[in-house]
Design a protein around this motif. Structure first.
Motif, PDB file in Angstrom:
ATOM      1  N   LEU A  25     -32.733  68.439  -4.932  1.00 40.28           N
ATOM      2  CA  LEU A  25     -31.595  68.128  -6.140  1.00 40.28           C
ATOM      3  C   LEU A  25     -31.829  66.509  -6.682  1.00 40.28           C
ATOM      4  CD1 LEU A  25     -29.573  71.046  -6.763  1.00 40.28           C
ATOM      5  CD2 LEU A  25     -32.242  70.754  -7.678  1.00 40.28           C
ATOM      6  N   ILE A  26     -30.671  65.890  -5.017  1.00 38.30           N
ATOM      7  CA  ILE A  26     -30.318  64.544  -5.217  1.00 38.30           C
ATOM      8  C   ILE A  26     -32.286  63.887  -5.674  1.00 38.30           C
ATOM      9  CG2 ILE A  26     -29.891  62.674  -4.039  1.00 38.30           C
ATOM     10  CD1 ILE A  26     -28.072  64.341  -1.917  1.00 38.30           C
ATOM     11  N   LEU A  27     -33.263  63.359  -4.563  1.00 36.74           N
ATOM     12  CA  LEU A  27     -34.598  63.190  -5.198  1.00 36.74           C
ATOM     13  C   LEU A  27     -34.862  63.180  -6.460  1.00 36.74           C
ATOM     14  CD1 LEU A  27     -36.289  61.668  -3.974  1.00 36.74           C
ATOM     15  CD2 LEU A  27     -38.313  63.527  -3.676  1.00 36.74           C
TER      16      LEU A  27
ATOM     17  N   ALA B 250     -32.711  64.011  -9.499  1.00 37.74           N
ATOM     18  CA  ALA B 250     -31.915  63.317  -9.609  1.00 37.74           C
ATOM     19  C   ALA B 250     -31.610  61.628  -9.621  1.00 37.74           C
ATOM     20  CB  ALA B 250     -30.889  63.421  -9.954  1.00 37.74           C
ATOM     21  N   ASP B 251     -32.705  60.976  -8.784  1.00 40.28           N
ATOM     22  CA  ASP B 251     -32.288  59.704  -8.317  1.00 40.28           C
ATOM     23  C   ASP B 251     -33.933  59.206  -9.176  1.00 40.28           C
ATOM     24  OD1 ASP B 251     -30.656  59.023  -7.133  1.00 40.28           O
ATOM     25  OD2 ASP B 251     -31.917  58.979  -5.055  1.00 40.28           O
ATOM     26  N   ILE B 252     -35.334  59.984  -9.381  1.00 38.10           N
ATOM     27  CA  ILE B 252     -36.603  59.625 -10.031  1.00 38.10           C
ATOM     28  C   ILE B 252     -36.225  59.564 -11.493  1.00 38.10           C
ATOM     29  CG2 ILE B 252     -39.208  60.714 -10.651  1.00 38.10           C
ATOM     30  CD1 ILE B 252     -39.026  61.581  -7.471  1.00 38.10           C
ATOM     31  N   TYR B 253     -35.331  60.073 -12.089  1.00 38.44           N
ATOM     32  CA  TYR B 253     -34.894  60.636 -13.454  1.00 38.44           C
ATOM     33  C   TYR B 253     -34.055  59.113 -14.109  1.00 38.44           C
ATOM     34  CZ  TYR B 253     -32.267  62.659 -17.563  1.00 38.44           C
ATOM     35  OH  TYR B 253     -31.948  62.411 -19.181  1.00 38.44           O
ATOM     36  N   ALA B 254     -32.797  59.339 -12.872  1.00 36.44           N
ATOM     37  CA  ALA B 254     -32.008  57.928 -13.145  1.00 36.44           C
ATOM     38  C   ALA B 254     -32.998  56.460 -12.812  1.00 36.44           C
ATOM     39  CB  ALA B 254     -30.933  57.107 -12.499  1.00 36.44           C
ATOM     40  N   ILE B 255     -34.315  56.337 -12.103  1.00 38.30           N
ATOM     41  CA  ILE B 255     -35.025  55.433 -12.346  1.00 38.30           C
ATOM     42  C   ILE B 255     -35.914  54.825 -13.415  1.00 38.30           C
ATOM     43  CG2 ILE B 255     -36.786  53.967 -11.209  1.00 38.30           C
ATOM     44  CD1 ILE B 255     -35.675  55.304  -8.140  1.00 38.30           C
TER      45      ILE B 255
ATOM     46  N   ALA C  18     -33.685  45.676 -12.338  1.00 36.70           N
ATOM     47  CA  ALA C  18     -34.435  45.577 -11.354  1.00 36.70           C
ATOM     48  C   ALA C  18     -32.688  45.889 -10.223  1.00 36.70           C
ATOM     49  CB  ALA C  18     -34.831  44.489 -11.078  1.00 36.70           C
ATOM     50  N   ILE C  19     -31.793  45.425 -10.614  1.00 44.36           N
ATOM     51  CA  ILE C  19     -30.497  45.672  -9.733  1.00 44.36           C
ATOM     52  C   ILE C  19     -30.629  47.261  -9.688  1.00 44.36           C
ATOM     53  CG2 ILE C  19     -28.283  45.594  -9.988  1.00 44.36           C
ATOM     54  CD1 ILE C  19     -28.334  42.249 -11.375  1.00 44.36           C
ATOM     55  N   TRP C  20     -30.618  47.575 -11.436  1.00 42.90           N
ATOM     56  CA  TRP C  20     -29.964  48.989 -11.213  1.00 42.90           C
ATOM     57  C   TRP C  20     -30.948  50.115  -9.947  1.00 42.90           C
ATOM     58  CZ3 TRP C  20     -25.403  51.337 -11.321  1.00 42.90           C
ATOM     59  CH2 TRP C  20     -24.428  50.911 -12.831  1.00 42.90           C
ATOM     60  N   ILE C  21     -32.027  49.486 -10.243  1.00 45.82           N
ATOM     61  CA  ILE C  21     -33.159  50.286  -9.315  1.00 45.82           C
ATOM     62  C   ILE C  21     -32.860  50.209  -8.117  1.00 45.82           C
ATOM     63  CG2 ILE C  21     -35.432  50.621  -8.861  1.00 45.82           C
ATOM     64  CD1 ILE C  21     -35.123  49.844 -11.601  1.00 45.82           C
ATOM     65  N   VAL C  22     -32.377  48.845  -7.375  1.00 52.13           N
ATOM     66  CA  VAL C  22     -32.156  48.740  -6.097  1.00 52.13           C
ATOM     67  C   VAL C  22     -30.631  49.672  -6.343  1.00 52.13           C
ATOM     68  CG1 VAL C  22     -31.198  46.879  -4.230  1.00 52.13           C
ATOM     69  CG2 VAL C  22     -33.262  46.091  -5.683  1.00 52.13           C
ATOM     70  N   ILE C  23     -29.833  49.443  -6.271  1.00 60.50           N
ATOM     71  CA  ILE C  23     -28.610  49.939  -5.922  1.00 60.50           C
ATOM     72  C   ILE C  23     -29.442  51.993  -6.341  1.00 60.50           C
ATOM     73  CG2 ILE C  23     -26.630  51.330  -7.174  1.00 60.50           C
ATOM     74  CD1 ILE C  23     -26.222  48.776  -8.526  1.00 60.50           C
ATOM     75  N   ILE C  24     -29.655  52.215  -6.981  1.00 60.75           N
ATOM     76  CA  ILE C  24     -30.411  53.961  -6.821  1.00 60.75           C
ATOM     77  C   ILE C  24     -31.100  53.889  -5.738  1.00 60.75           C
ATOM     78  CG2 ILE C  24     -30.823  55.369  -8.110  1.00 60.75           C
ATOM     79  CD1 ILE C  24     -31.076  54.205 -10.473  1.00 60.75           C
ATOM     80  N   LEU C  25     -31.728  53.136  -5.149  1.00 56.60           N
ATOM     81  CA  LEU C  25     -32.840  53.278  -3.924  1.00 56.60           C
ATOM     82  C   LEU C  25     -31.648  53.068  -2.203  1.00 56.60           C
ATOM     83  CD1 LEU C  25     -35.366  51.720  -5.115  1.00 56.60           C
ATOM     84  CD2 LEU C  25     -35.411  54.231  -5.238  1.00 56.60           C
ATOM     85  N   LEU C  26     -30.561  51.961  -2.484  1.00 58.01           N
ATOM     86  CA  LEU C  26     -30.667  51.919  -1.186  1.00 58.01           C
ATOM     87  C   LEU C  26     -28.707  53.008  -1.529  1.00 58.01           C
ATOM     88  CD1 LEU C  26     -30.121  48.329  -1.222  1.00 58.01           C
ATOM     89  CD2 LEU C  26     -32.098  49.589  -0.245  1.00 58.01           C
ATOM     90  N   LEU C  27     -28.354  53.730  -2.307  1.00 58.26           N
ATOM     91  CA  LEU C  27     -27.219  54.312  -1.921  1.00 58.26           C
ATOM     92  C   LEU C  27     -27.400  55.225  -3.101  1.00 58.26           C
ATOM     93  CD1 LEU C  27     -24.715  51.614  -3.069  1.00 58.26           C
ATOM     94  CD2 LEU C  27     -24.991  52.710  -0.543  1.00 58.26           C
ATOM     95  N   PRO C  28     -28.454  56.527  -2.552  1.00 63.44           N
ATOM     96  CA  PRO C  28     -29.036  57.538  -3.938  1.00 63.44           C
ATOM     97  C   PRO C  28     -27.954  58.716  -4.650  1.00 63.44           C
ATOM     98  CG  PRO C  28     -30.059  57.739  -1.497  1.00 63.44           C
ATOM     99  CD  PRO C  28     -29.448  56.365  -1.688  1.00 63.44           C
TER     100      PRO C  28
ATOM    101  N   ILE D 240     -24.450  58.061  -9.245  1.00 58.76           N
ATOM    102  CA  ILE D 240     -23.082  58.363  -9.868  1.00 58.76           C
ATOM    103  C   ILE D 240     -22.509  57.302 -10.278  1.00 58.76           C
ATOM    104  CG2 ILE D 240     -20.784  58.737  -9.155  1.00 58.76           C
ATOM    105  CD1 ILE D 240     -21.331  60.510  -6.480  1.00 58.76           C
ATOM    106  N   LEU D 241     -22.549  56.521  -9.522  1.00 57.80           N
ATOM    107  CA  LEU D 241     -22.585  54.838 -10.366  1.00 57.80           C
ATOM    108  C   LEU D 241     -23.126  54.381 -11.851  1.00 57.80           C
ATOM    109  CD1 LEU D 241     -21.567  52.468  -7.535  1.00 57.80           C
ATOM    110  CD2 LEU D 241     -20.042  53.465  -9.214  1.00 57.80           C
ATOM    111  N   TRP D 242     -24.492  54.945 -12.208  1.00 57.01           N
ATOM    112  CA  TRP D 242     -25.563  55.199 -12.775  1.00 57.01           C
ATOM    113  C   TRP D 242     -24.715  55.544 -14.031  1.00 57.01           C
ATOM    114  CZ3 TRP D 242     -28.265  58.690 -14.738  1.00 57.01           C
ATOM    115  CH2 TRP D 242     -29.274  58.386 -16.057  1.00 57.01           C
TER     116      TRP D 242
END
Length: 59
Positions: free
Chosen positions: A13-15, A17-22, A36-46, A51-53
């Motif tokens: 589910l987290i994966l 949701a992360d793909i959707y956010a990216i 680029a910054i948002w994508i890195v944040i989402i990838l490093l802190l799934p 949540i931050l996004w």
């Protein structure tokens, strides 16, 4: 390992949701640097990145 079968399901589910956010970040009207910054944040802190996004990310 934890004694229940939810770890894999929750991880999936987290994966998803992360793909959707990216994808949403990539489609947003933000600057390339902000994307680029948002994508890195989402990838490093799934979980935290997601949540931050959701709270502060580009719309």
């Amino acid at each position: 390992m934890l004694g229940h079968g939810y770890g894999g399901f929750l991880g999936l589910l987290i994966l998803i949701a992360d793909i959707y956010a990216i994808v949403r970040v990539a489609q947003s009207g933000a600057t390339p640097l902000a994307k680029a910054i948002w994508i890195v944040i989402i990838l490093l802190l799934p979980v935290l990145g997601l949540i931050l996004w959701f709270l502060f990310g580009p719309k």
